[in-house]
Design a protein around this motif. Structure first.
Motif, PDB file in Angstrom:
ATOM      1  N   PRO A 188     -18.474  12.774   0.840  1.00  0.00           N
ATOM      2  CA  PRO A 188     -18.697  12.784   2.037  1.00  0.00           C
ATOM      3  C   PRO A 188     -16.998  13.687   1.992  1.00  0.00           C
ATOM      4  O   PRO A 188     -16.989  13.102   1.859  1.00  0.00           O
ATOM      5  N   ASP A 189     -16.812  14.793   3.549  1.00  0.00           N
ATOM      6  CA  ASP A 189     -15.761  14.385   3.103  1.00  0.00           C
ATOM      7  C   ASP A 189     -15.460  13.374   3.883  1.00  0.00           C
ATOM      8  O   ASP A 189     -15.770  13.141   4.765  1.00  0.00           O
ATOM      9  N   GLY A 190     -13.817  13.063   4.022  1.00  0.00           N
ATOM     10  CA  GLY A 190     -13.701  11.704   3.982  1.00  0.00           C
ATOM     11  C   GLY A 190     -12.125  11.292   4.070  1.00  0.00           C
ATOM     12  O   GLY A 190     -12.187  11.885   2.540  1.00  0.00           O
ATOM     13  N   ARG A 191     -11.751  10.638   4.031  1.00  0.00           N
ATOM     14  CA  ARG A 191     -10.142  10.035   3.638  1.00  0.00           C
ATOM     15  C   ARG A 191     -10.268   8.629   4.775  1.00  0.00           C
ATOM     16  O   ARG A 191      -9.604   9.240   5.925  1.00  0.00           O
ATOM     17  N   THR A 192      -9.853   7.811   4.236  1.00  0.00           N
ATOM     18  CA  THR A 192      -9.101   6.390   4.834  1.00  0.00           C
ATOM     19  C   THR A 192      -8.272   5.965   4.033  1.00  0.00           C
ATOM     20  O   THR A 192      -8.449   6.071   2.452  1.00  0.00           O
ATOM     21  N   VAL A 193      -7.385   5.668   4.764  1.00  0.00           N
ATOM     22  CA  VAL A 193      -5.716   5.131   4.606  1.00  0.00           C
ATOM     23  C   VAL A 193      -6.108   3.581   4.895  1.00  0.00           C
ATOM     24  O   VAL A 193      -6.369   3.071   5.805  1.00  0.00           O
ATOM     25  N   THR A 194      -6.074   3.204   4.207  1.00  0.00           N
ATOM     26  CA  THR A 194      -6.090   1.127   4.286  1.00  0.00           C
ATOM     27  C   THR A 194      -4.658   0.845   3.961  1.00  0.00           C
ATOM     28  O   THR A 194      -3.699   0.848   3.100  1.00  0.00           O
ATOM     29  N   VAL A 195      -4.406   0.127   4.994  1.00  0.00           N
ATOM     30  CA  VAL A 195      -2.862  -0.195   5.052  1.00  0.00           C
ATOM     31  C   VAL A 195      -2.402  -1.744   5.083  1.00  0.00           C
ATOM     32  O   VAL A 195      -3.050  -2.267   5.426  1.00  0.00           O
ATOM     33  N   CYS A 196      -1.473  -1.839   3.565  1.00  0.00           N
ATOM     34  CA  CYS A 196      -0.727  -3.239   3.601  1.00  0.00           C
ATOM     35  C   CYS A 196      -0.089  -3.215   3.375  1.00  0.00           C
ATOM     36  O   CYS A 196       1.658  -3.265   3.741  1.00  0.00           O
ATOM     37  N   PRO A 197       0.899  -5.069   4.330  1.00  0.00           N
ATOM     38  CA  PRO A 197       1.800  -5.135   4.283  1.00  0.00           C
ATOM     39  C   PRO A 197       2.745  -5.818   3.063  1.00  0.00           C
ATOM     40  O   PRO A 197       2.059  -5.936   2.474  1.00  0.00           O
ATOM     41  N   ALA A 198       4.391  -5.366   2.986  1.00  0.00           N
ATOM     42  CA  ALA A 198       4.539  -6.487   1.850  1.00  0.00           C
ATOM     43  C   ALA A 198       4.850  -7.183   1.217  1.00  0.00           C
ATOM     44  O   ALA A 198       4.765  -8.260   2.305  1.00  0.00           O
ATOM     45  N   ALA A 199       4.522  -7.312   0.671  1.00  0.00           N
ATOM     46  CA  ALA A 199       4.231  -8.645  -0.696  1.00  0.00           C
ATOM     47  C   ALA A 199       3.974  -9.023  -1.618  1.00  0.00           C
ATOM     48  O   ALA A 199       4.409  -7.653  -2.474  1.00  0.00           O
TER      49      ALA A 199
ATOM     50  N   ALA B 285      -5.702  -6.233  -0.492  1.00  0.00           N
ATOM     51  CA  ALA B 285      -5.252  -7.912   0.158  1.00  0.00           C
ATOM     52  C   ALA B 285      -4.445  -7.522  -0.467  1.00  0.00           C
ATOM     53  O   ALA B 285      -3.773  -7.430  -0.817  1.00  0.00           O
ATOM     54  N   ALA B 286      -3.330  -8.747   0.555  1.00  0.00           N
ATOM     55  CA  ALA B 286      -2.158  -9.055   0.340  1.00  0.00           C
ATOM     56  C   ALA B 286      -2.325 -10.480   0.253  1.00  0.00           C
ATOM     57  O   ALA B 286      -2.537 -10.780   1.050  1.00  0.00           O
ATOM     58  N   PHE B 287      -0.960 -11.253  -0.956  1.00  0.00           N
ATOM     59  CA  PHE B 287      -1.241 -12.719  -1.428  1.00  0.00           C
ATOM     60  C   PHE B 287      -0.238 -12.508  -1.505  1.00  0.00           C
ATOM     61  O   PHE B 287       0.312 -12.487  -2.096  1.00  0.00           O
ATOM     62  N   SER B 288       0.862 -14.360  -0.780  1.00  0.00           N
ATOM     63  CA  SER B 288       1.168 -15.403  -1.003  1.00  0.00           C
ATOM     64  C   SER B 288       1.281 -16.507  -1.169  1.00  0.00           C
ATOM     65  O   SER B 288       0.650 -16.811  -1.134  1.00  0.00           O
ATOM     66  N   ARG B 289       2.166 -17.256  -1.913  1.00  0.00           N
ATOM     67  CA  ARG B 289       2.032 -18.223  -2.113  1.00  0.00           C
ATOM     68  C   ARG B 289       4.103 -18.449  -2.641  1.00  0.00           C
ATOM     69  O   ARG B 289       4.608 -18.423  -3.514  1.00  0.00           O
TER      70      ARG B 289
END
Length: 468
Positions: free
Chosen positions: A41-52, A109-113
């Motif tokens: 289908p026509d469509g565009r999704t932008v997913t935004v992650c923080p700096a990580a 997803a963003a992950f830190s340890r």
């Protein structure tokens, strides 16, 4: 989608009958159609992650295009369709751009340890999409308190045009007035961090609506706790589901430590919330926490650890006025216990994704809750970013109960794919724990749930009458 019904008129019927007679009743030759791929289908999704330190991107379908780039870059790198990619040491927010069917089949997803420093402990958050409104609750801004807590809001503008944001604050006694919370400019392709202690100081939790007056932004919250000068724990916080009269916080981890439910009522009328816990043995009303009054335009909280007694659970919150909710957990009893924040979430739909990057020594637990009156079966798989299946199971969840799937021995980035049950409704969340970290790390996250009614992966239907 309603399919059109074609009705043949009398004249059309006579033409068909005459044609059949002329052919002497011979059957027309038919050709079996070749299989057709799903229609993108026509469509565009932008997913935004923080700096990580680690960002895990996962694709669950081979249809459509997927790429990633930093917020300031013009060109992106392709993400292998049906697989995924792990990015490390991202110094800027990262965008995942999905075209066609990928907008229903990809998540990040963003992950830190960290063993020390301000971000000590485990942190994980699902990456979100830009919008004109985001809701958070349970944020504390008390840097000088006995358990010093600092909260900040990350405002990420992934678009080229500028955005402008208002922060609407709901304190324990009503609207929280804070000079500087309105008209916050966010230039195009940039991120702005707003520390709440520059706006107000309060030891009780508050609720925040991030509301744009121009453009749109992606928004995340970040909380950090310290004991004196010693960092204790931290976590990102994705936005809760918008205010509604029925909220579910799914995936509250078991184990020691505090559990606090925060509720925000943005409406003009006071309301009473009824709280039910869905535990391993079924549904129950938490002792001393079965009901809670929430004043108009206010935020309140209730302690849950006496009622949950270290058991995993989900919460179902009902009220006559719309509320939003989250649960703040601590990973142990001591002052240096890690922090984990879990927002309310929606029901599973299609294939929901927990795009969790894990490392050695970190255990993941998928928690699935069934608010219905019949037993349900929820298929779940664990896949690596190379597309290989690492484990699979069917999670059977009793009526009104919560069941878990423990993911042991995973030492590489992976994602949990959770299929909505064929009948009934289910909610799910993920908890990460690590006994190896000095902070006894704990992190929680909701899943990325596709919005199926927006299209995506429309399967073509062969009509043998077409073209005749």
């Amino acid at each position: 989608m309603t399919k059109p019904i074609v009705r043949l008129g009398v004249a059309g019927g006579l033409v068909v009958a005459l044609a059949a007679a002329a052919l002497g009743g011979a059957a027309l030759p038919t050709t079996e159609p070749r299989p057709l791929p799903p229609v993108d289908p026509d469509g565009r999704t932008v997913t935004v992650c923080p700096a990580a330190p680690t960002i895990n991107l996962v694709s669950t379908t081979t249809w459509g295009a997927l790429q990633t780039r930093s917020i300031t870059d013009e060109q992106g790198a392709p993400v292998p369709a049906g697989r995924g990619m792990t990015l490390t040491d991202a110094a800027q927010p990262v965008l995942m751009i999905a075209e066609g069917r990928q907008n229903q089949g990809a998540a990040a997803a963003a992950f830190s340890r960290h063993a020390d420093g301000p971000d000590r402990g485990l942190s994980v958050v699902r990456c979100g999409t830009p919008a004109t409104s985001h809701w958070f609750t349970g944020l504390v801004s008390d840097p000088d308190g006995p358990a010093a807590t600092r909260s900040e809001i990350l405002l990420i503008n992934a678009d080229a045009g500028a955005a402008e944001v208002d922060l609407v604050l709901f304190g324990p006694s009503g609207p929280q007035v804070a000079p500087g919370a309105r008209g916050i400019p966010i230039p195009g392709r940039s991120v702005r961090t707003v520390a709440l202690d520059t706006l107000f100081t309060r030891g009780e939790p508050v609720g925040v609506q991030v509301r744009t007056t121009r453009g749109r932004v992606a928004a995340l919250a970040r909380q950090r706790v310290s004991a004196g000068v010693q960092p204790a724990g931290s976590d990102w916080q994705a936005g809760s589901t918008p205010p509604s009269i029925d909220q579910v916080v799914a995936g509250i981890p078991g184990g020691p430590g505090g559990r606090m439910l925060a509720l925000t009522n943005p409406g003009k009328l006071r309301t009473t919330a009824t709280i039910e816990a869905l535990g391993p043995e079924g549904t129950f009303s938490p002792v001393d926490a079965s009901t809670v009054d929430v004043n108009a335009e206010s935020t309140t909280f209730v302690r849950l650890e006496p009622a949950l007694q270290g058991e995993p659970a989900s919460l179902r919150i009902r009220a006559e006025q719309p509320l939003t909710a989250s649960v703040v957990s601590r990973g142990g009893e001591g002052p240096l216990a890690d922090l984990a924040v879990l927002p309310s979430s929606g029901a599973l739909a299609g294939t929901s994704i927990g795009s969790v990057a894990v490392t050695g020594g970190v255990r993941g637990t998928l928690l699935i809750s069934n608010p219905g009156e019949q037993e349900i079966t929820v298929p779940a798989r664990l896949v690596g970013t190379d597309g290989a299946e690492l484990a699979a199971t069917d999670v059977v969840v009793g009526p009104g109960a919560t069941a878990d799937w423990v993911l042991d021995g995973i030492d590489r980035p992976a994602a949990v794919l959770v299929q909505a049950p064929a009948a009934g409704t289910a909610y799910a969340g993920l908890a990460l724990t690590s006994a190896a970290d000095p902070a006894e790390g704990l992190a929680t996250t909701s899943l990325s749930i596709p919005v199926l009614e927006q299209g995506g992966g429309i399967e073509p239907i062969f009509d043998p009458r077409a073209g005749r």
